[in-house]
Design an enzyme around this catalytic site. Structure first.
Site, short mmCIF file in Angstrom:
data_model
loop_
_atom_site.label_atom_id
_atom_site.label_comp_id
_atom_site.label_asym_id
_atom_site.label_seq_id
_atom_site.Cartn_x
_atom_site.Cartn_y
_atom_site.Cartn_z
N TRP A 80 -5.90 -13.11 -9.37
CA TRP A 80 -5.85 -12.46 -10.68
C TRP A 80 -7.25 -12.00 -11.13
O TRP A 80 -7.37 -10.95 -11.79
CB TRP A 80 -5.20 -13.37 -11.72
CG TRP A 80 -5.98 -14.60 -12.10
CD1 TRP A 80 -5.91 -15.83 -11.50
CD2 TRP A 80 -6.93 -14.73 -13.16
NE1 TRP A 80 -6.76 -16.71 -12.12
CE2 TRP A 80 -7.40 -16.06 -13.14
CE3 TRP A 80 -7.43 -13.85 -14.12
CZ2 TRP A 80 -8.35 -16.54 -14.05
CZ3 TRP A 80 -8.39 -14.32 -15.04
CH2 TRP A 80 -8.83 -15.65 -14.99
N ASP A 132 -9.36 -13.04 -23.06
CA ASP A 132 -8.69 -14.09 -22.31
C ASP A 132 -7.21 -14.11 -22.68
O ASP A 132 -6.84 -13.72 -23.79
CB ASP A 132 -9.33 -15.45 -22.64
CG ASP A 132 -8.87 -16.55 -21.71
OD1 ASP A 132 -9.58 -16.83 -20.74
OD2 ASP A 132 -7.77 -17.14 -21.94
N TYR A 163 -17.87 -26.74 -17.10
CA TYR A 163 -18.02 -27.51 -15.87
C TYR A 163 -17.22 -28.80 -16.05
O TYR A 163 -17.50 -29.53 -16.99
CB TYR A 163 -19.48 -27.84 -15.56
CG TYR A 163 -19.60 -28.33 -14.13
CD1 TYR A 163 -19.55 -27.44 -13.07
CD2 TYR A 163 -19.68 -29.70 -13.85
CE1 TYR A 163 -19.60 -27.89 -11.76
CE2 TYR A 163 -19.72 -30.14 -12.54
CZ TYR A 163 -19.69 -29.24 -11.50
OH TYR A 163 -19.72 -29.67 -10.21
N PRO A 193 -15.02 -25.84 -14.06
CA PRO A 193 -14.27 -24.68 -14.52
C PRO A 193 -12.80 -24.81 -14.11
O PRO A 193 -12.49 -25.63 -13.25
CB PRO A 193 -14.93 -23.54 -13.76
CG PRO A 193 -15.41 -24.16 -12.49
CD PRO A 193 -15.78 -25.58 -12.84
N SER A 194 -11.91 -24.00 -14.68
CA SER A 194 -10.53 -24.08 -14.18
C SER A 194 -10.32 -23.18 -12.97
O SER A 194 -9.31 -23.30 -12.30
CB SER A 194 -9.48 -23.80 -15.26
OG SER A 194 -10.00 -23.09 -16.32
N TYR A 195 -11.24 -22.27 -12.67
CA TYR A 195 -11.19 -21.50 -11.43
C TYR A 195 -12.61 -21.25 -10.96
O TYR A 195 -13.52 -21.06 -11.78
CB TYR A 195 -10.40 -20.19 -11.60
CG TYR A 195 -10.72 -19.41 -12.86
CD1 TYR A 195 -11.59 -18.33 -12.81
CD2 TYR A 195 -10.17 -19.76 -14.09
CE1 TYR A 195 -11.88 -17.61 -13.96
CE2 TYR A 195 -10.47 -19.05 -15.24
CZ TYR A 195 -11.33 -17.97 -15.17
OH TYR A 195 -11.64 -17.27 -16.31
N LEU A 199 -17.43 -17.61 -10.96
CA LEU A 199 -18.21 -17.79 -12.18
C LEU A 199 -17.75 -16.89 -13.32
O LEU A 199 -17.56 -15.70 -13.15
CB LEU A 199 -19.71 -17.55 -11.94
CG LEU A 199 -20.58 -18.09 -13.10
CD1 LEU A 199 -20.83 -19.58 -12.94
CD2 LEU A 199 -21.88 -17.34 -13.23
N HIS A 200 -17.54 -17.50 -14.48
CA HIS A 200 -17.11 -16.75 -15.66
C HIS A 200 -17.71 -17.40 -16.90
O HIS A 200 -18.05 -18.58 -16.89
CB HIS A 200 -15.58 -16.70 -15.76
CG HIS A 200 -14.92 -18.03 -15.76
ND1 HIS A 200 -14.75 -18.79 -14.61
CD2 HIS A 200 -14.39 -18.77 -16.76
CE1 HIS A 200 -14.14 -19.92 -14.91
NE2 HIS A 200 -13.91 -19.94 -16.21
C1 DD3 Z 1 -4.40 -19.14 -15.89
C2 DD3 Z 1 -6.84 -19.53 -15.83
C3 DD3 Z 1 -5.73 -18.52 -15.61
C4 DD3 Z 1 -1.96 -20.35 -16.44
C5 DD3 Z 1 -2.57 -19.57 -17.36
C6 DD3 Z 1 -3.80 -18.96 -17.10
N1 DD3 Z 1 -7.29 -14.18 -18.88
C7 DD3 Z 1 -5.49 -16.15 -16.25
C8 DD3 Z 1 -4.18 -14.58 -15.00
C9 DD3 Z 1 -4.66 -13.52 -15.75
C10 DD3 Z 1 -5.99 -15.09 -17.08
C11 DD3 Z 1 -6.88 -15.25 -18.18
C12 DD3 Z 1 -3.78 -19.92 -14.95
C13 DD3 Z 1 -4.59 -15.88 -15.25
CL1 DD3 Z 1 -1.86 -19.33 -18.88
C14 DD3 Z 1 -2.55 -20.53 -15.21
O1 DD3 Z 1 -5.97 -17.44 -16.51
C15 DD3 Z 1 -5.56 -13.76 -16.79
N2 DD3 Z 1 -6.00 -12.72 -17.54
N3 DD3 Z 1 -7.36 -16.45 -18.57
C16 DD3 Z 1 -6.86 -12.95 -18.56
N4 DD3 Z 1 -7.27 -11.91 -19.30
#
Ligand code: DD3
Length: 286
Positions: free
Chosen positions: A124, A154, A218, A220-222, A225-226
């Site tokens: 993503w 986000d 830290y 991070p969830s992914y 780097l963001h």
């Molecule tokens: C995520 C961290 C990830 C559930 C959920 C969110 N902002 C995203 C895909 C597109 C996005 C984000 C994973 C995933 Cl609710 C599992 O976040 C995203 N697009 N945080 C944006 N703009």
């Protein structure tokens, strides 16, 4: 099943164990329901417009009511993850948490091998960087492959009110996983994010830089780097001391010592069911 804290609640739709999709993934879904903040200009409408009001109790100068807002004033923000992996399901269930103090050696011996062994999909993120998704939502871009980034709202923010403003800067470079990888070499990138991010948000949403909380997580969830940009007045999930590192402080630390984040111990919380916690426990570090 329900989990979550504060105003956020997630609801997991679990299908019977035998049911799987052709890909082998389960067919479970995570549905996250959130009551969004009030829009100030609509509060009067809420009290005036065809609103059903039921008196609950009355005592002296005090009374309470059940107020039933019309549909257009009772939106519930809904986020769906489908098909959800076991990791998604775990993340949104209520869990005990433990604090970890990770030294650089812990990072090299425990955390890094763990990250590398996991197949965290960040497709993503690449979709956003390559304009294959959310291209129309981009607020600002610096296209430089080394020192550039993309700024997008986000998922946590629906953009209808500024109270819970939440944007993320995703860097173009794909080699930086987290705070632990940063050195003085990355100062131009970090300074671009801080300065251009603030300017773009002020221009687009009218929120001054002095009212933004700009930070990294830290862990991070992914692991791409963001940087998070949230409204200062918003108690955003993940803005607590055990997770948030202000970008301005990160920059200063790297100016003082290029290897700052390869030396320092870093604290973070892990949920009881997380595999990384198990790795720290096995190493006798919890
Ligand atoms: C995520 C961290 C990830 C559930 C959920 C969110 N902002 C995203 C895909 C597109 C996005 C984000 C994973 C995933 Cl609710 C599992 O976040 C995203 N697009 N945080 C944006 N703009």
């Amino acid at each position: 099943m329900l989990g979550g804290t504060g105003g956020r609640r997630s609801f997991l739709q679990r299908h019977s164990p035998g049911v799987t999709s052709p890909s082998g993934e389960g067919t479970d879904a995570v549905v996250i329901l959130e009551k969004t903040p009030f829009q100030e200009e609509k509060v009067l409408d809420l009290l005036k417009k065809h609103t059903k009001l039921e008196l609950q109790m009355h005592n002296d100068i005090y009374s309470t009511y059940h107020l039933y807002p019309p549909p257009e004033l009772s939106e519930i923000k809904t986020t769906v993850v489908y098909p959800a992996t076991e990791k998604h399901l775990q993340k949104y269930l209520r869990q005990e948490v433990h604090l970890i103090r990770e030294t650089w050696e812990d990072y090299k011996n425990i955390t890094l091998p763990f990250i590398q062994s996991q197949s965290f999909s960040i497709q993503w993120v690449y979709n956003i960087l390559e304009k294959k998704a959310e291209a129309d939502r981009i607020i600002h871009e610096n296209p430089d492959p080394c020192n550039g980034f993309v700024l997008v709202p986000d998922f946590k923010w629906n953009q209808t009110q500024l109270d819970d403003l939440y944007l993320i800067a995703l860097i173009h470079c794909r080699e930086i996983k987290s705070l632990r990888d940063l050195t003085a070499e990355h100062l131009p990138l970090l300074r671009n994010i801080l300065q251009e991010g603030k300017e773009a948000i002020t221009k687009c949403f009218g929120v001054p830089g002095s009212q933004l909380r700009i930070y990294l997580h830290y862990q991070p969830s992914y692991y791409h780097l963001h940087v998070h940009f949230t409204a200062l007045g918003y108690d955003a999930p993940g803005s607590s001391v055990e997770r948030a590192h202000l970008l301005a402080d990160v920059i200063d630390n790297l100016v003082l010592d290029s290897a700052y984040y390869q030396k320092r111990a870093l604290t973070f919380a892990l949920r009881a069911d997380e595999l990384l916690l198990k790795k720290f426990q096995e190493a006798g570090r919890v």
